[in-house]
Design a protein around this motif. Structure first.
Motif, short mmCIF file in Angstrom:
data_model
loop_
_atom_site.label_atom_id
_atom_site.label_comp_id
_atom_site.label_asym_id
_atom_site.label_seq_id
_atom_site.Cartn_x
_atom_site.Cartn_y
_atom_site.Cartn_z
N ILE A 254 -3.85 -0.50 -6.55
CA ILE A 254 -3.45 -1.63 -7.39
C ILE A 254 -2.71 -1.15 -8.62
O ILE A 254 -1.78 -1.80 -9.11
N GLU A 255 -3.10 0.03 -9.13
CA GLU A 255 -2.53 0.54 -10.38
C GLU A 255 -1.12 1.12 -10.22
O GLU A 255 -0.49 1.51 -11.19
N SER A 256 -0.61 1.20 -8.98
CA SER A 256 0.68 1.84 -8.77
C SER A 256 1.40 1.18 -7.59
O SER A 256 0.77 0.65 -6.68
N ASN A 257 2.73 1.24 -7.61
CA ASN A 257 3.53 0.71 -6.50
C ASN A 257 3.77 1.75 -5.42
O ASN A 257 4.38 1.46 -4.39
N LEU A 258 3.29 2.98 -5.65
CA LEU A 258 3.57 4.07 -4.73
C LEU A 258 2.63 4.08 -3.53
O LEU A 258 1.49 3.61 -3.60
N LEU A 259 3.13 4.64 -2.44
CA LEU A 259 2.29 4.96 -1.29
C LEU A 259 1.78 6.39 -1.48
O LEU A 259 2.52 7.27 -1.94
N TYR A 260 0.52 6.62 -1.14
CA TYR A 260 -0.07 7.95 -1.29
C TYR A 260 -0.54 8.48 0.06
O TYR A 260 -1.10 7.74 0.88
N SER A 261 -0.31 9.77 0.27
CA SER A 261 -0.89 10.48 1.41
C SER A 261 -2.24 11.02 0.97
O SER A 261 -2.35 11.63 -0.09
N PHE A 262 -3.26 10.79 1.81
CA PHE A 262 -4.61 11.23 1.45
C PHE A 262 -5.15 12.19 2.51
O PHE A 262 -5.04 11.93 3.71
N GLN A 263 -5.70 13.31 2.04
CA GLN A 263 -6.33 14.30 2.91
C GLN A 263 -7.68 14.67 2.31
O GLN A 263 -7.81 14.85 1.09
N PRO A 269 -10.84 16.42 -1.73
CA PRO A 269 -9.81 15.40 -1.53
C PRO A 269 -8.46 15.83 -2.12
O PRO A 269 -8.40 16.50 -3.15
N ILE A 270 -7.39 15.44 -1.45
CA ILE A 270 -6.03 15.69 -1.94
C ILE A 270 -5.25 14.38 -1.83
O ILE A 270 -5.16 13.80 -0.74
N LEU A 271 -4.67 13.95 -2.92
CA LEU A 271 -3.92 12.70 -2.97
C LEU A 271 -2.53 13.00 -3.51
O LEU A 271 -2.38 13.50 -4.62
N LEU A 272 -1.50 12.69 -2.72
CA LEU A 272 -0.13 13.00 -3.12
C LEU A 272 0.78 11.80 -2.88
O LEU A 272 0.66 11.11 -1.85
#
Length: 301
Positions: A254-263, A269-272
């Motif tokens: 909700i806080e961002s318009n970006l799509l994130y890749s999650f591992q 955890p890694i969020l990019l």
């Protein structure tokens, strides 16, 4: 008859196989060789295939393991790759639950064997997980050991997360299981691709009886219909039980318009940020998954 080189990328869930594959494919592109990829996922949804360029021949095998439940599909797809394309090499990324020798045997099917040159098995090891192997489910520990024993090249990955003394201890124990394979300490699966393409095949011993059935691995796929709160998602991830070995996918907040890749692997955890436009889907892999609880918790985010 031209023979196509075959490389099998092995290693438990989250060890770094896809990262290695991405680097190898970039190298092959730079050298001008024609290569294909076979990717296997335990679940019904493909996540890691985003690492493969759209211009490369790709075969995806979902909802099963190439070493047992979908072995016939694997042989069929590999044969089609060889028939439809003049390839210099094929990289096979196995699911983390696969026994590499089973995949090796499948490649040697009579309909395929004469057309390939089996280069070897490259096993990627998460050293942090290796140091904790005795605390894992016995079937998981046995599989990881088998993946080490049958490798022709060993990447002792995520070595930057260990002290030098622990690195030395891990290297000693791994070489004790497999002294024939070259073992290299790596971070982020960073290795000279020429080392991989230059490997030679070692003699293979008998495999163990460990199978995906004994691992009792399950998957749960969750698709988000809307963005979620970042803090709530982080709290949810921090409460995941040790029986969940791997989480991967894409998410929006909700806080961002970006799509994130999650591992997520081994509690890390890694969020990019990701500039692509993938469905917001997360895949969980583990044993004794309580899918109803996971669904309820994720719907509340």
């Amino acid at each position: 008859m031209k023979q196509t080189e075959i490389y099998i990328l092995s290693g438990f869930l989250g060890s770094g196989k896809t990262t290695l594959l991405r680097k190898l494919l970039q190298h092959e592109k730079e050298t001008g060789r024609d290569v294909g990829v076979v990717m296997n996922e335990i679940g019904k949804v493909s996540i890691d295939s985003t690492a493969v360029s759209e211009d490369l021949p790709l075969r995806e095998l979902l909802d099963g393991c190439v070493c047992c439940t979908i072995i016939d599909q694997f042989e069929d797809q590999l044969a089609k790759l060889l028939e439809e394309h003049e390839l210099d090499a094929i990289y096979i990324e196995t699911t983390g639950a696969a026994h590499p020798l089973e995949v090796f045997d499948a490649c040697m099917a009579p309909s395929i064997a004469a057309r390939i040159q089996m280069k070897g098995i490259i096993t990627v090891i998460d050293l942090s997980l290796w140091m904790q192997r005795h605390t894992l489910d016995p079937a998981v520990e046995e599989l990881i050991i088998e993946q080490v024993k049958h490798a022709d090249l060993l990447l002792l990955n995520k070595s930057d997360l260990l002290q030098e003394s622990d690195q030395a201890s891990a290297l000693y124990s791994i070489q004790g299981l497999n002294s024939k394979a070259l073992a290299i300490l790596t971070s982020n699966a960073d290795i000279n691709p020429m080392v991989v393409t230059g490997i030679s095949l070692n003699e293979k011993d008998e495999k163990s009886s460990v199978t995906i059935d004994k691992l009792a691995l399950q998957t749960y796929v969750h698709t988000f219909n809307h963005p979620v709160h970042h803090e709530g998602f982080e709290q949810f991830i921090s409460r995941l039980p040790a029986s969940i070995y791997r989480v991967k996918g894409f998410i929006r907040f909700i806080e961002s318009n970006l799509l994130y890749s999650f591992q997520y692997t081994n509690g890390q955890p890694i969020l990019l940020p990701d500039l692509s436009d993938h469905p917001t889907t997360i895949v969980f892999i583990g044993s004794h998954l309580n899918k109803a609880d996971l669904k309820e918790a994720l719907n509340l985010l």
